[in-house]
Design a protein around this motif. Structure first.
Motif, PDB file in Angstrom:
ATOM      1  N   GLY A 179       0.807  -1.211   0.000  1.00 20.45           N
ATOM      2  CA  GLY A 179       0.000   0.000   0.000  1.00 20.45           C
ATOM      3  C   GLY A 179       0.841   1.261   0.000  1.00 20.45           C
ATOM      4  N   ALA A 180       1.922   1.277   0.775  1.00 22.81           N
ATOM      5  CA  ALA A 180       2.796   2.447   0.795  1.00 22.81           C
ATOM      6  C   ALA A 180       3.431   2.678  -0.571  1.00 22.81           C
ATOM      7  N   LEU A 181       3.825   1.598  -1.242  1.00 25.92           N
ATOM      8  CA  LEU A 181       4.424   1.725  -2.571  1.00 25.92           C
ATOM      9  C   LEU A 181       3.393   2.166  -3.599  1.00 25.92           C
ATOM     10  N   TYR A 182       2.187   1.589  -3.548  1.00 26.89           N
ATOM     11  CA  TYR A 182       1.130   2.013  -4.469  1.00 26.89           C
ATOM     12  C   TYR A 182       0.766   3.483  -4.242  1.00 26.89           C
ATOM     13  N   ALA A 183       0.704   3.894  -2.984  1.00 25.24           N
ATOM     14  CA  ALA A 183       0.386   5.294  -2.681  1.00 25.24           C
ATOM     15  C   ALA A 183       1.465   6.224  -3.230  1.00 25.24           C
ATOM     16  N   LEU A 184       2.728   5.804  -3.122  1.00 21.53           N
ATOM     17  CA  LEU A 184       3.829   6.625  -3.642  1.00 21.53           C
ATOM     18  C   LEU A 184       3.773   6.704  -5.162  1.00 21.53           C
ATOM     19  N   ILE A 185       3.451   5.583  -5.807  1.00 20.28           N
ATOM     20  CA  ILE A 185       3.337   5.577  -7.264  1.00 20.28           C
ATOM     21  C   ILE A 185       2.168   6.458  -7.711  1.00 20.28           C
ATOM     22  N   GLY A 186       1.013   6.296  -7.043  1.00 20.22           N
ATOM     23  CA  GLY A 186      -0.141   7.105  -7.398  1.00 20.22           C
ATOM     24  C   GLY A 186       0.059   8.580  -7.127  1.00 20.22           C
ATOM     25  N   LEU A 187       0.858   8.911  -6.109  1.00 15.20           N
ATOM     26  CA  LEU A 187       1.142  10.309  -5.786  1.00 15.20           C
ATOM     27  C   LEU A 187       1.758  11.025  -6.974  1.00 15.20           C
ATOM     28  N   GLY A 188       2.732  10.371  -7.617  1.00 15.41           N
ATOM     29  CA  GLY A 188       3.390  10.996  -8.756  1.00 15.41           C
ATOM     30  C   GLY A 188       2.436  11.275  -9.897  1.00 15.41           C
ATOM     31  N   MET A 189       1.592  10.293 -10.220  1.00 19.53           N
ATOM     32  CA  MET A 189       0.633  10.501 -11.307  1.00 19.53           C
ATOM     33  C   MET A 189      -0.385  11.570 -10.948  1.00 19.53           C
ATOM     34  N   ASN A 190      -0.817  11.601  -9.688  1.00 24.05           N
ATOM     35  CA  ASN A 190      -1.804  12.584  -9.245  1.00 24.05           C
ATOM     36  C   ASN A 190      -1.270  14.006  -9.352  1.00 24.05           C
ATOM     37  N   LEU A 191      -0.005  14.196  -8.993  1.00 25.57           N
ATOM     38  CA  LEU A 191       0.590  15.528  -9.094  1.00 25.57           C
ATOM     39  C   LEU A 191       0.638  16.000 -10.542  1.00 25.57           C
ATOM     40  N   VAL A 192       1.038  15.120 -11.433  1.00 28.82           N
ATOM     41  CA  VAL A 192       1.174  15.495 -12.842  1.00 28.82           C
ATOM     42  C   VAL A 192      -0.194  15.744 -13.470  1.00 28.82           C
ATOM     43  N   TYR A 193      -1.136  14.836 -13.216  1.00 30.99           N
ATOM     44  CA  TYR A 193      -2.461  15.025 -13.802  1.00 30.99           C
ATOM     45  C   TYR A 193      -3.191  16.203 -13.151  1.00 30.99           C
ATOM     46  N   GLY A 194      -3.102  16.303 -11.842  1.00 30.36           N
ATOM     47  CA  GLY A 194      -3.843  17.342 -11.148  1.00 30.36           C
ATOM     48  C   GLY A 194      -3.434  18.744 -11.560  1.00 30.36           C
ATOM     49  N   THR A 195      -2.140  18.974 -11.752  1.00 34.44           N
ATOM     50  CA  THR A 195      -1.667  20.322 -12.075  1.00 34.44           C
ATOM     51  C   THR A 195      -1.718  20.639 -13.570  1.00 34.44           C
ATOM     52  N   MET A 196      -1.582  19.619 -14.424  1.00 33.86           N
ATOM     53  CA  MET A 196      -1.461  19.890 -15.862  1.00 33.86           C
ATOM     54  C   MET A 196      -2.417  19.119 -16.748  1.00 33.86           C
ATOM     55  N   ARG A 197      -3.163  18.163 -16.179  1.00 35.97           N
ATOM     56  CA  ARG A 197      -4.076  17.313 -16.951  1.00 35.97           C
ATOM     57  C   ARG A 197      -3.335  16.458 -17.976  1.00 35.97           C
ATOM     58  N   LEU A 198      -2.116  16.048 -17.632  1.00 40.81           N
ATOM     59  CA  LEU A 198      -1.331  15.183 -18.506  1.00 40.81           C
ATOM     60  C   LEU A 198      -1.570  13.727 -18.111  1.00 40.81           C
ATOM     61  N   LEU A 199      -1.977  12.902 -19.067  1.00 42.36           N
ATOM     62  CA  LEU A 199      -2.206  11.478 -18.824  1.00 42.36           C
ATOM     63  C   LEU A 199      -0.910  10.722 -19.094  1.00 42.36           C
ATOM     64  N   ASN A 200      -0.180  10.454 -18.040  1.00 42.04           N
ATOM     65  CA  ASN A 200       1.151   9.863 -18.171  1.00 42.04           C
ATOM     66  C   ASN A 200       1.076   8.339 -18.174  1.00 42.04           C
ATOM     67  N   VAL A 201       0.887   7.754 -19.351  1.00 44.76           N
ATOM     68  CA  VAL A 201       0.863   6.294 -19.459  1.00 44.76           C
ATOM     69  C   VAL A 201       2.276   5.714 -19.453  1.00 44.76           C
ATOM     70  N   ALA A 202       3.286   6.567 -19.376  1.00 45.64           N
ATOM     71  CA  ALA A 202       4.671   6.099 -19.235  1.00 45.64           C
ATOM     72  C   ALA A 202       5.125   6.150 -17.781  1.00 45.64           C
ATOM     73  N   HIS A 203       4.190   6.345 -16.858  1.00 48.85           N
ATOM     74  CA  HIS A 203       4.537   6.490 -15.447  1.00 48.85           C
ATOM     75  C   HIS A 203       5.286   5.264 -14.926  1.00 48.85           C
ATOM     76  N   GLY A 204       4.804   4.084 -15.279  1.00 49.46           N
ATOM     77  CA  GLY A 204       5.464   2.863 -14.837  1.00 49.46           C
ATOM     78  C   GLY A 204       6.847   2.686 -15.427  1.00 49.46           C
ATOM     79  N   ASP A 205       7.083   3.273 -16.590  1.00 50.58           N
ATOM     80  CA  ASP A 205       8.405   3.163 -17.213  1.00 50.58           C
ATOM     81  C   ASP A 205       9.429   4.049 -16.505  1.00 50.58           C
ATOM     82  N   ILE A 206       8.983   5.169 -15.945  1.00 50.56           N
ATOM     83  CA  ILE A 206       9.871   5.975 -15.118  1.00 50.56           C
ATOM     84  C   ILE A 206      10.222   5.197 -13.850  1.00 50.56           C
ATOM     85  N   LEU A 207       9.241   4.491 -13.308  1.00 50.78           N
ATOM     86  CA  LEU A 207       9.496   3.609 -12.168  1.00 50.78           C
ATOM     87  C   LEU A 207      10.541   2.559 -12.538  1.00 50.78           C
ATOM     88  N   MET A 208      10.399   1.990 -13.734  1.00 45.98           N
ATOM     89  CA  MET A 208      11.349   0.971 -14.190  1.00 45.98           C
ATOM     90  C   MET A 208      12.763   1.534 -14.291  1.00 45.98           C
TER      91      MET A 208
END
Length: 295
Positions: free
Chosen positions: A18-47
């Motif tokens: 849960g802590a890891l999922y929350a951290l992963i979701g945090l990054g996407m939420n910041l990007v989408y929330g501020t700019m409305r960017l749908l980052n489908v490469a989010h997991g690749d940055i994690l990789m």
């Protein structure tokens, strides 16, 4: 049966994931929330963060925890480069959110394919792993490895730090203002360009940090990111788009669903229950668990 479901082993596993999922979701939420960017490469940055931690440990034999600031800087740097060269000019055009989402979806999809294949070309598709902090600690009937304890502690500290930053600092409040209403934030004098740059840097840094923590417990491959991209989208939708606190709660909820689905049923039931909960939230409460309905 109930006692086994409330066992410390399952609760610990759910807390770590849960802590890891929350951290992963945090990054996407910041990007989408501020700019409305749908980052489908989010997991690749994690990789990429996972590979950075792997090679750090392989080449230096030092703990990947020492390299976390470098891994965060790598993710933040990638985010800033993409913002400056791909998204800043588009966001400055004042396009409607739907157009920004559609364009960013296509751009990030192409970026995702490129990152995966370049990584496979450089490092091959062979799964890689390393052993670090794998000593088992026994607390009562709960067995915990050191790397999972470290992942939980670091991810939890980052999540708490981000929440404090957003609620207690002026710049954090500016980020929240931009998430709530873009034009109103601009009208009251917030430097939107600066806030967007910091938000994407923080979002990419959190994804790369999550990858570094995951590398201590999972194999690293060029194509590992897709699973976590999907998880990030589920977390964001469950918690409410742009709702940071709701996203963190949703990360732990998703982990509980996943851990207990595998325990009670089978590994095949994991996806069924996760996406079932996802669809149910969209139908019954589309604004998310802690999101507010819009008039």
């Amino acid at each position: 049966m109930i006692a086994s479901l409330l066992s410390g082993q399952l609760l610990f596993a759910a807390a770590v994931l849960g802590a890891l999922y929350a951290l992963i979701g945090l990054g996407m939420n910041l990007v989408y929330g501020t700019m409305r960017l749908l980052n489908v490469a989010h997991g690749d940055i994690l990789m990429l963060g996972a590979y950075a931690a792997f090679w750090w440990f392989t080449l230096t034999t030092l703990s990947p925890l020492i390299a976390l600031p470098l891994v965060a800087a790598l993710g933040a740097g990638i985010g800033l480069l993409l913002y400056v060269f791909l998204f800043r000019s588009q966001l400055a055009q004042g396009l409607p959110p739907e157009a920004i989402e559609a364009r960013s979806l296509l751009l990030f999809f192409g970026l995702s394919v490129a990152i995966q294949n370049i990584t496979a070309l450089l490092f091959t598709a062979t799964p890689r792993a390393y052993r670090h902090l794998d000593t088992v600690w026994q607390v009562g009937e709960t067995a915990m490895t050191g790397n999972r304890i470290a992942a939980l502690a670091v991810a939890g500290a980052i999540l708490v730090g981000v929440l404090v930053f957003l609620r207690r600092t002026t710049f954090g409040m500016e980020i929240q203002a931009l998430i709530q209403h873009r034009e109103a934030a601009r009208i009251v004098g917030i430097d939107v360009d600066r806030v967007q740059a910091v938000a994407i840097a923080l979002g990419f840094a959190s994804a790369s940090l999550a990858g570094a923590l995951l590398s201590m417990t999972e194999q690293v491959t060029p194509f590992m990111g897709f699973r976590f991209t999907i998880a990030a989208f589920v977390v964001v939708i469950l918690g409410g788009l742009g709702n940071i606190r709701g996203g963190i709660l949703a990360g732990f909820l998703l982990a509980v669903i996943e851990i207990y689905a595998v325990t009670l049923f089978s590994s095949e039931a994991r996806s069924i229950l996760i996406y079932g909960a996802f669809v149910a939230i969209l139908v019954l409460r589309p604004q998310g668990l802690l999101g507010r309905a819009r008039r």
